[in-house]
Design a protein around this motif. Structure first.
Motif, PDB file in Angstrom:
ATOM      1  N   GLN A 185      -0.200   4.185  -2.815  1.00  0.00           N
ATOM      2  CA  GLN A 185       0.488   2.915  -3.052  1.00  0.00           C
ATOM      3  C   GLN A 185       0.059   2.312  -4.379  1.00  0.00           C
ATOM      4  OE1 GLN A 185      -0.030   0.248   0.239  1.00  0.00           O
ATOM      5  NE2 GLN A 185       1.119   1.526   1.684  1.00  0.00           N
ATOM      6  N   TYR A 186      -1.248   2.386  -4.651  1.00  0.00           N
ATOM      7  CA  TYR A 186      -1.739   1.830  -5.909  1.00  0.00           C
ATOM      8  C   TYR A 186      -1.191   2.587  -7.115  1.00  0.00           C
ATOM      9  CZ  TYR A 186      -5.283  -0.276  -2.826  1.00  0.00           C
ATOM     10  OH  TYR A 186      -5.926  -0.965  -1.824  1.00  0.00           O
ATOM     11  N   PHE A 196      -8.291  12.860  -4.894  1.00  0.00           N
ATOM     12  CA  PHE A 196      -8.604  11.784  -3.952  1.00  0.00           C
ATOM     13  C   PHE A 196      -9.120  10.600  -4.743  1.00  0.00           C
ATOM     14  CE2 PHE A 196     -12.594  14.104  -4.263  1.00  0.00           C
ATOM     15  CZ  PHE A 196     -13.564  13.103  -4.314  1.00  0.00           C
ATOM     16  N   CYS A 197      -9.098   9.440  -4.109  1.00  0.00           N
ATOM     17  CA  CYS A 197      -9.560   8.211  -4.769  1.00  0.00           C
ATOM     18  C   CYS A 197     -10.878   7.753  -4.167  1.00  0.00           C
ATOM     19  CB  CYS A 197      -8.533   7.105  -4.608  1.00  0.00           C
ATOM     20  SG  CYS A 197      -7.015   7.380  -5.520  1.00  0.00           S
ATOM     21  N   ALA A 198     -11.663   7.102  -4.987  1.00  0.00           N
ATOM     22  CA  ALA A 198     -12.924   6.528  -4.524  1.00  0.00           C
ATOM     23  C   ALA A 198     -13.226   5.291  -5.343  1.00  0.00           C
ATOM     24  CB  ALA A 198     -14.060   7.536  -4.641  1.00  0.00           C
ATOM     25  N   GLY A 199     -13.782   4.317  -4.696  1.00  0.00           N
ATOM     26  CA  GLY A 199     -14.127   3.061  -5.354  1.00  0.00           C
ATOM     27  C   GLY A 199     -14.145   1.947  -4.336  1.00  0.00           C
ATOM     28  N   LYS A 200     -13.533   0.816  -4.711  1.00  0.00           N
ATOM     29  CA  LYS A 200     -13.339  -0.305  -3.800  1.00  0.00           C
ATOM     30  C   LYS A 200     -11.964  -0.898  -4.082  1.00  0.00           C
ATOM     31  CE  LYS A 200     -18.168  -1.843  -3.246  1.00  0.00           C
ATOM     32  NZ  LYS A 200     -19.118  -2.967  -3.466  1.00  0.00           N
ATOM     33  N   ASP A 201     -11.279  -1.342  -3.032  1.00  0.00           N
ATOM     34  CA  ASP A 201      -9.962  -1.946  -3.239  1.00  0.00           C
ATOM     35  C   ASP A 201     -10.040  -3.109  -4.221  1.00  0.00           C
ATOM     36  OD1 ASP A 201      -8.811  -0.174  -1.487  1.00  0.00           O
ATOM     37  OD2 ASP A 201      -8.986  -1.494   0.254  1.00  0.00           O
ATOM     38  N   GLU A 202     -11.120  -3.887  -4.119  1.00  0.00           N
ATOM     39  CA  GLU A 202     -11.260  -5.052  -4.986  1.00  0.00           C
ATOM     40  C   GLU A 202     -11.811  -4.710  -6.365  1.00  0.00           C
ATOM     41  OE1 GLU A 202     -15.015  -4.976  -2.346  1.00  0.00           O
ATOM     42  OE2 GLU A 202     -12.899  -4.392  -2.251  1.00  0.00           O
ATOM     43  N   GLY A 203     -12.104  -3.414  -6.599  1.00  0.00           N
ATOM     44  CA  GLY A 203     -12.621  -3.004  -7.901  1.00  0.00           C
ATOM     45  C   GLY A 203     -14.103  -3.281  -8.027  1.00  0.00           C
ATOM     46  N   GLY A 204     -14.593  -3.145  -9.247  1.00  0.00           N
ATOM     47  CA  GLY A 204     -15.984  -3.479  -9.525  1.00  0.00           C
ATOM     48  C   GLY A 204     -16.931  -2.307  -9.576  1.00  0.00           C
ATOM     49  N   VAL A 205     -16.527  -1.154  -9.029  1.00  0.00           N
ATOM     50  CA  VAL A 205     -17.350   0.053  -9.154  1.00  0.00           C
ATOM     51  C   VAL A 205     -16.435   1.195  -9.570  1.00  0.00           C
ATOM     52  CG1 VAL A 205     -19.120  -0.638  -7.478  1.00  0.00           C
ATOM     53  CG2 VAL A 205     -17.101   0.587  -6.682  1.00  0.00           C
ATOM     54  N   ASP A 206     -16.859   1.949 -10.571  1.00  0.00           N
ATOM     55  CA  ASP A 206     -15.967   2.985 -11.093  1.00  0.00           C
ATOM     56  C   ASP A 206     -16.689   3.808 -12.147  1.00  0.00           C
ATOM     57  OD1 ASP A 206     -13.658   4.432 -11.383  1.00  0.00           O
ATOM     58  OD2 ASP A 206     -12.490   2.821 -12.314  1.00  0.00           O
ATOM     59  N   ALA A 207     -16.090   4.981 -12.403  1.00  0.00           N
ATOM     60  CA  ALA A 207     -16.465   5.721 -13.604  1.00  0.00           C
ATOM     61  C   ALA A 207     -15.671   5.134 -14.761  1.00  0.00           C
ATOM     62  CB  ALA A 207     -16.128   7.198 -13.428  1.00  0.00           C
ATOM     63  N   CYS A 208     -16.025   5.532 -15.982  1.00  0.00           N
ATOM     64  CA  CYS A 208     -15.328   4.976 -17.128  1.00  0.00           C
ATOM     65  C   CYS A 208     -15.264   6.026 -18.229  1.00  0.00           C
ATOM     66  CB  CYS A 208     -16.039   3.706 -17.603  1.00  0.00           C
ATOM     67  SG  CYS A 208     -14.945   2.559 -18.493  1.00  0.00           S
ATOM     68  N   ARG A 238     -10.987  -1.750 -12.139  1.00  0.00           N
ATOM     69  CA  ARG A 238      -9.964  -2.753 -11.838  1.00  0.00           C
ATOM     70  C   ARG A 238      -9.648  -2.780 -10.340  1.00  0.00           C
ATOM     71  NH1 ARG A 238      -5.269  -2.023 -16.478  1.00  0.00           N
ATOM     72  NH2 ARG A 238      -6.641  -2.011 -18.303  1.00  0.00           N
ATOM     73  N   ALA A 239      -9.230  -3.946  -9.848  1.00  0.00           N
ATOM     74  CA  ALA A 239      -8.810  -4.064  -8.459  1.00  0.00           C
ATOM     75  C   ALA A 239      -7.557  -3.219  -8.228  1.00  0.00           C
ATOM     76  CB  ALA A 239      -8.534  -5.529  -8.115  1.00  0.00           C
ATOM     77  N   LYS A 240      -7.505  -2.550  -7.086  1.00  0.00           N
ATOM     78  CA  LYS A 240      -6.382  -1.709  -6.681  1.00  0.00           C
ATOM     79  C   LYS A 240      -6.068  -0.618  -7.707  1.00  0.00           C
ATOM     80  CE  LYS A 240      -4.343  -5.163  -3.648  1.00  0.00           C
ATOM     81  NZ  LYS A 240      -3.116  -5.889  -3.214  1.00  0.00           N
TER      82      LYS A 240
END
Length: 512
Positions: A185-186, A196-208, A238-240
């Motif tokens: 959906q995102y 596959f996706c990994a992180g948080k729906d609200e964002g704040g943790v991620d690779a860059c 980013r969120a979502k």
């Protein structure tokens, strides 16, 4: 098992714990600034992490999966496909420190790319193998379904904020495996089964930026396994807009095939050993070659204080057969399993807790030269460690069987053979009457005679097994007992026949 064999080249044990996927912690320096939702990793605590450098500049991350192989994202190599342009830095923590004592630097040899938009995975073969230790270790591939909402860890030297500068010290951040439906959906249906996706729906943790190709490592309860590679996303944290990762297990077959084909240059089935006399009178053995890694998964190195002194053969998860004259000591010596090169750490190292010899009458030479070794814990069986069959007592050898011996140590081989790497040779059998003519009354019906090249003085290893096959299945028929002192072409090599003691072996296995 075939699939596992190629990408699980090395599972390593210190004592009884796997090193593959096992983190190490070496206190070294103070923590640096935090990345997107994460922090600086403890120095050298992710020992399979590598930095891929392009013309000495950090470009991507990667993960060690064997001494000669690193996996990363295919998109890292789109513009620069020539392997010689790439340098792999292993055992690194601070990229600003070019003299870190733990680091190992390797040049790329060949780049293998999946050549698919939906398959963002590549393999980089190294020019020279890595040496595994506390700072440099491999990681195995996660091969079961990834549990939703499982927490895993991504590591890398990428940016700490969107469009920000890279960091010099390795960073880590925990992310959560997200449902594919939510992720689709995102990202408007762009998530394929290979992702596959990994992180948080609200964002704040991620690779860059700069983390591409780096490992997403998931904890099994005992060690970490490689579930994903940093692939793509929109922005950072980013969120979502969670990070999208290559699902490595979807590419395990391709990785297996690629690594197997690339490494197929080693001799899988050796030629028959022979003896050659040079013009200046030096006798040497021909057709002794290095075996493929783990091609004889029952081969065991018997060691004391880290030094090899005899070979043996695994016949059961708890039992190894070797020669009695090796003098194995219970509670002191260890059986080293899954070993190819002595310079690398093995798959498993297990203490020998009991030593048994067949009952026999006194006399010389002894009728049998066998020892049965009981391991303190069961060997973990897999593609690199598995037992060889013991033949029935009525199984007799003849010319329809093909026999091989293998071992370590300095040989009289005509061509240089590394004594630290497992080598092997085919052996022709010598009939009993000919053997008695050469050795006299020393030969009994519990002995097997082979071409002289099978002796310890020629092949370089005591206790070496003689395994033979007729219909594709190998059986352990003998253990080298004696031969000429100086690789004499007139003296057949003598092996103690294992099949003659099959009943005793079975009784011991049942008893203990």
């Amino acid at each position: 098992v075939v699939l596992i064999q190629s990408y699980k080249w090395i599972l390593i044990l210190t004592g009884l714990l796997y090193l593959a996927g096992v983190r190490s912690f070496v206190p070294e320096q103070e923590m640096e600034t935090r990345i997107i939702g994460g922090q600086e990793a403890w120095a050298h605590s992710w020992p399979w992490q590598v930095s891929l450098q392009l013309d000495s500049m950090p470009a991507c991350g990667g993960a060690i999966i064997s001494p000669l192989w690193v996996t990363s994202a295919a998109h890292c190599f789109i513009r620069h496909t020539k392997a010689s342009l790439w340098t792999v830095l292993a055992g690194k923590h601070d990229l600003d420190n070019p003299e870190e004592p733990q680091q190992q630097v390797r040049l790329g040899s060949t780049v293998y790319n999946t050549q698919s938009k939906e398959s963002d995975v590549a393999l980089l073969k190294l020019e020279k193998p890595l040496e595994f230790n506390h700072f440099v270790r491999p990681i195995d591939i996660w091969m079961t379904p990834l549990p939703l909402l499982m927490k895993c860890t991504i590591t890398g030297w990428g940016s700490t904020r969107e469009n920000g500068p890279r960091v010099n010290r390795l960073q880590e951040v925990n992310v959560t495996i997200l449902p594919s439906d939510d992720c689709n959906q995102y990202y408007l249906g762009r998530i394929r089964p290979s992702m596959f996706c990994a992180g948080k729906d609200e964002g704040g943790v991620d690779a860059c930026q700069g983390d591409s190709g780096g490992p997403l490592s998931c904890f099994t309860g005992t060690r970490y396994e490689l579930a994903g590679l940093v692939s793509w996303g929109v922005g950072c944290g980013r969120a979502k807009r969670p990070g999208v990762y290559t699902r490595v297990q979807e590419h395990a077959q391709w990785m297996s095939d690629t690594m197997g084909e690339s490494d197929s240059g080693c001799d899988q089935t050796p030629g028959l050993a022979g003896l050659s006399l040079s013009a200046d009178g030096v006798l040497s053995v021909v057709n002794v070659t290095e075996s493929c890694p783990f091609f004889w998964p029952w081969q065991v190195s018997l060691q004391f204080n880290g030094r090899h002194y005899c070979s043996g053969a695994l016949i059961h998860p708890h039992w190894v057969i070797t020669a009695k004259h090796c003098g194995v000591r219970a509670k002191e010596d260890v059986a080293v399993l899954g070993l190819h090169d002595m310079k690398f750490l093995p798959v498993q190292t297990i203490l020998i807790d009991k030593v048994f010899n067949p009952p026999q009458k006194a006399g010389f030479p002894p009728k049998s030269d066998l020892a049965l070794l009981h391991l303190s814990v069961a060997a973990r069986l897999g593609s690199e460690v598995s037992p060889v069959c013991v033949p029935e007592e009525d199984n007799s050898l003849d010319d329809t069987w093909s026999c091989i011996t293998a071992g370590w140590g300095a040989t009289k081989a005509k061509d240089g053979v590394d004594p630290d790497r497992l080598h092997h040779a085919g052996l022709t059998l010598v009939n009993e009457s000919t053997c008695r003519h050469k050795w006299g009354g020393f030969i009994t019906d519990t002995h097997i005679c082979s071409h002289p090249a099978g002796s310890t003085s020629c092949m370089g290893d005591s206790g070496a097994p003689l395994f033979c096959q007729k219909h594709g299945t190998y059986f352990l028929f003998g253990v080298v007992t004696w031969g000429s002192w100086h690789c004499d072409s007139e003296k057949p090599a003598i092996f103690t026949s294992v099949s003659d003691y099959q009943s005793w072996i079975n009784k011991m296995i049942i008893k203990f």
